[in-house]
Design a protein around this motif. Structure first.
Motif, short mmCIF file in Angstrom:
data_model
loop_
_atom_site.label_atom_id
_atom_site.label_comp_id
_atom_site.label_asym_id
_atom_site.label_seq_id
_atom_site.Cartn_x
_atom_site.Cartn_y
_atom_site.Cartn_z
N GLY A 161 0.79 -1.23 0.00
CA GLY A 161 0.00 0.00 0.00
C GLY A 161 0.83 1.28 0.00
O GLY A 161 0.28 2.38 -0.11
N VAL A 162 2.14 1.13 0.12
CA VAL A 162 3.02 2.32 0.18
C VAL A 162 3.40 2.73 -1.24
O VAL A 162 3.47 1.89 -2.14
N VAL A 163 3.61 4.02 -1.47
CA VAL A 163 4.24 4.43 -2.72
C VAL A 163 5.66 4.90 -2.39
O VAL A 163 5.87 5.62 -1.42
N ILE A 164 6.61 4.44 -3.20
CA ILE A 164 8.02 4.59 -2.85
C ILE A 164 8.76 5.43 -3.87
O ILE A 164 8.74 5.14 -5.07
N ASP A 165 9.42 6.48 -3.38
CA ASP A 165 10.36 7.20 -4.23
C ASP A 165 11.72 6.58 -3.99
O ASP A 165 12.31 6.75 -2.91
N PRO A 166 12.24 5.80 -4.95
CA PRO A 166 13.46 5.05 -4.68
C PRO A 166 14.66 5.94 -4.36
O PRO A 166 15.53 5.54 -3.58
N ALA A 167 14.68 7.16 -4.93
CA ALA A 167 15.81 8.05 -4.63
C ALA A 167 15.82 8.38 -3.14
O ALA A 167 16.87 8.37 -2.48
N VAL A 168 14.63 8.63 -2.60
CA VAL A 168 14.52 8.98 -1.18
C VAL A 168 14.81 7.76 -0.31
O VAL A 168 15.51 7.84 0.70
N LEU A 169 14.29 6.62 -0.73
CA LEU A 169 14.50 5.40 0.06
C LEU A 169 15.98 5.03 0.12
O LEU A 169 16.50 4.70 1.18
N VAL A 170 16.66 5.12 -1.01
CA VAL A 170 18.09 4.78 -1.04
C VAL A 170 18.87 5.71 -0.10
O VAL A 170 19.72 5.28 0.67
N ARG A 230 4.85 -5.31 -5.03
CA ARG A 230 3.59 -4.72 -5.50
C ARG A 230 3.46 -3.23 -5.15
O ARG A 230 2.53 -2.57 -5.59
N ALA A 231 4.34 -2.73 -4.30
CA ALA A 231 4.26 -1.31 -3.95
C ALA A 231 4.53 -0.48 -5.21
O ALA A 231 5.30 -0.89 -6.09
N HIS A 232 3.88 0.66 -5.29
CA HIS A 232 4.06 1.50 -6.48
C HIS A 232 5.22 2.48 -6.31
O HIS A 232 5.61 2.82 -5.19
N VAL A 233 5.74 2.92 -7.46
CA VAL A 233 6.92 3.78 -7.46
C VAL A 233 6.50 5.22 -7.78
O VAL A 233 5.71 5.46 -8.70
N VAL A 234 7.04 6.16 -7.01
CA VAL A 234 6.86 7.58 -7.33
C VAL A 234 7.91 7.90 -8.39
O VAL A 234 9.11 7.78 -8.15
N MET A 235 7.45 8.29 -9.57
CA MET A 235 8.34 8.55 -10.69
C MET A 235 8.59 10.06 -10.81
O MET A 235 7.82 10.86 -10.27
N ILE A 287 3.80 2.27 -12.08
CA ILE A 287 5.01 1.44 -12.16
C ILE A 287 5.18 0.82 -10.77
O ILE A 287 5.12 1.54 -9.77
N ARG A 288 5.37 -0.50 -10.71
CA ARG A 288 5.52 -1.13 -9.41
C ARG A 288 6.99 -1.43 -9.12
O ARG A 288 7.82 -1.51 -10.03
N VAL A 289 7.29 -1.60 -7.85
CA VAL A 289 8.68 -1.81 -7.45
C VAL A 289 9.28 -3.01 -8.19
O VAL A 289 10.43 -2.97 -8.63
N GLY A 290 8.49 -4.07 -8.36
CA GLY A 290 8.98 -5.25 -9.07
C GLY A 290 9.41 -4.92 -10.50
O GLY A 290 10.33 -5.56 -11.05
N ASP A 291 8.79 -3.89 -11.11
CA ASP A 291 9.14 -3.51 -12.49
C ASP A 291 10.57 -2.97 -12.59
O ASP A 291 11.16 -2.97 -13.68
N LEU A 292 11.12 -2.49 -11.46
CA LEU A 292 12.46 -1.90 -11.50
C LEU A 292 13.54 -2.96 -11.72
O LEU A 292 14.70 -2.63 -12.01
N LEU A 293 13.17 -4.22 -11.58
CA LEU A 293 14.17 -5.29 -11.67
C LEU A 293 14.41 -5.74 -13.12
O LEU A 293 15.23 -6.62 -13.36
N ASP A 294 13.68 -5.17 -14.07
CA ASP A 294 13.80 -5.61 -15.47
C ASP A 294 13.82 -4.35 -16.35
O ASP A 294 12.77 -3.79 -16.68
N GLU A 295 15.03 -3.94 -16.73
CA GLU A 295 15.15 -2.65 -17.43
C GLU A 295 14.40 -2.63 -18.77
O GLU A 295 13.72 -1.65 -19.08
N ARG A 315 17.72 4.97 -15.31
CA ARG A 315 17.93 5.49 -13.96
C ARG A 315 17.20 4.65 -12.92
O ARG A 315 17.74 4.31 -11.87
N TYR A 316 15.97 4.26 -13.23
CA TYR A 316 15.17 3.54 -12.23
C TYR A 316 15.56 2.06 -12.15
O TYR A 316 15.43 1.45 -11.10
N ALA A 317 16.08 1.52 -13.26
CA ALA A 317 16.59 0.15 -13.18
C ALA A 317 17.83 0.12 -12.27
O ALA A 317 18.09 -0.86 -11.58
N ALA A 318 18.59 1.21 -12.27
CA ALA A 318 19.76 1.29 -11.37
C ALA A 318 19.30 1.27 -9.90
O ALA A 318 19.92 0.63 -9.05
N TYR A 319 18.18 1.95 -9.63
CA TYR A 319 17.62 1.86 -8.26
C TYR A 319 17.21 0.41 -7.97
O TYR A 319 17.36 -0.08 -6.85
#
Ligand code: GDP
Length: 435
Positions: A71-80, A101-106, A145-153, A188-192
């Motif tokens: 249920g959280v939305v994640i900005d990966p830059a902030v999380l890292v 399944r968490a969504h990404v703040v783009m 875009i979900r967090v799982g999507d970041l694993l496949d550029e 950039r987001y695949a790098a996260y």
């Protein structure tokens, strides 16, 4: 009592971080279930003072598993950045898992948020401009875009090409066009994704196994029940469900598996941003409540904005109790009231001269409410060193008891200062023997 949901029961900033940090020591699993990095918790423990934005408050206990839920939305830059800071200060993040399944703040969500807010002019909502609302909107529009999507550029690039084709309206000059380029964003987001890969997982088995074992589980909310997208002061609300229903949905724990809902209330009230606030005060009373100059001053953890302050509103509190099934409550920052000779509590409302039994949630009506106050005597002595309910001044006990009666929930915890041990425990939640 092994699954406890801790929810902010006012407008956020109730001191949930402190309460969750204390309870997290007894939990084996802490799940953050909603919101984004527009919310902030301040946690003060023996390792120091930490400001957490996305990471669950159980992170300080190495034996606790922490999950950032779906249920959280994640900005990966902030999380890292948050993870780097924690690690630099010696806090292990090995026990952190992020739901795929968490969504990404783009980046285009941030652009859209800031632009929308600027265009609203005087009608602005007071968002933090961090892209949270647009990220939730895309989730619901099925263009997220979900967090799982970041694993496949390659997959991410394809998905972004489709999604960004729908967002061309956002780009009206060269700089925004660059912010909307799928190839650049995907790289950039695949790098996260690479950086976060060890944490990204399907949280379903983690959560279900903990439930099966009867392990003590804490569901940690962000923001507050009065900012709920459905039940809050719309449109001055957040874009998710910060209450108990959101706790179930955002963690993957069935509503019937939640044993106790602990509502966290501040001993007074604060609000950040625009929107109605019936018990708002200014002048001398506001200066006492704001505590400017102290580490716990009423200034936003994430935004640095000065908070609006007011008296405890039992009408709104009871509304939050009923909507969220709050059976126990924590009252925080009782010590802030220590110097006051008299403490008004809002016990009823009048609208256009007539009594109203529950808060009208049309923003215009709530803004016209006249609060009816009961004035309670203050205790005018420090409570910060008190650890047992019996040692609290009689007037402070009466204040706590009156609030419990007015809202219809049992007091479980009272906090009398920001430190880890500045807590009075009335009911054992998550007993150490569980799990
Ligand atoms: P949260 O997001 O709900 O955790 O709220 P905040 O991050 O706004 O935290 C509230 C602030 O008050 C933080 O600086 C805490 O350290 C501090 N705090 C928490 N509980 C108490 C308390 O009982 N008394 C005082 N004086 N400060 C507290």
């Amino acid at each position: 009592m092994s699954v406890v949901a801790v929810i902010g029961a006012q407008w956020g900033d109730e001191g949930k971080g402190h309460i969750v940090d204390v309870l997290a020591e007894r939990a084996r699993l802490v799940v953050r279930y909603g919101g984004g990095n527009n919310a902030g918790h301040t946690v003060v423990n023996r390792r120091g003072t930490f400001k957490l934005h996305t990471v669950p408050s159980g992170i300080f206990d190495p034996s606790t598993v922490n999950v950032i839920g779906n249920g959280v939305v994640i900005d990966p830059a902030v999380l890292v950045r948050e993870l780097d800071e924690l690690q630099a200060r010696g806090v292990s993040v090995d026990g952190l898992f992020i739901s795929e399944r968490a969504h990404v703040v783009m980046p285009y969500h941030v652009l859209q948020d800031q632009r929308d807010e600027a265009q609203r002019g005087d009608a602005r909502i007071g968002t933090t401009g961090r892209g949270i609302g647009p990220a939730y909107a895309d989730k619901m529009a099925r263009t997220g875009i979900r967090v799982g999507d970041l694993l496949d550029e390659a997959g991410l690039r394809d998905r972004l090409t489709t999604v960004l084709a729908l967002k061309r309206w956002l780009s009206d000059d060269d700089s925004t066009a660059a912010a909307l380029d799928p190839v650049t964003i995907a790289a950039r987001y695949a790098a996260y994704g690479v950086r976060l890969a060890q944490h990204i997982t399907d949280s379903y088995p983690i959560v279900q196994q903990a439930l099966e074992r009867g392990a003590p589980i804490l569901l940690e909310g962000a923001q507050g029940a009065l900012l709920d997208i459905d039940h809050g002061t719309y449109p001055y609300v957040t874009s998710s469900a910060p209450g108990t229903a959101g706790a179930a949905q955002g963690s993957g724990i069935a509503p019937t598996a939640i044993d106790t809902v602990l509502g966290v209330f501040k001993a007074y009230a604060t609000r950040v941003g625009a929107g109605p606030f019936p018990t708002e005060v200014d002048g001398d009373a506001a200066a006492v409540l704001r505590q400017i100059g102290t580490p716990w001053a009423e200034v936003g953890t994430t935004t640095g904005r000065l908070r609006r302050v007011g008296w405890f509103d039992a009408v709104l509190a009871r509304y939050a109790v009923r909507l969220n099934g709050i059976d126990t409550f924590a009252l925080t920052k009782l010590d802030v009231l220590d110097t006051l000779a008299e403490i008004p509590v809002c016990v009823g409302y009048r609208l256009d001269g007539a009594p109203v039994m529950h808060p009208p949630m049309r923003a215009g009506e709530l803004a016209r409410i006249e609060p009816v106050y009961e004035v309670m005597p203050g205790w005018q002595q420090p409570t910060t060193a008190i650890r047992h309910i019996g040692a609290l001044p009689a007037a402070a006990q009466a204040y706590l008891g009156r609030i419990g009666d007015l809202i219809g929930a049992r007091p479980a915890l009272v906090s009398v200062g920001p430190a880890h041990d500045q807590i009075i425990e009335l009911l054992p939640l998550l007993p150490a023997t569980a799990g």
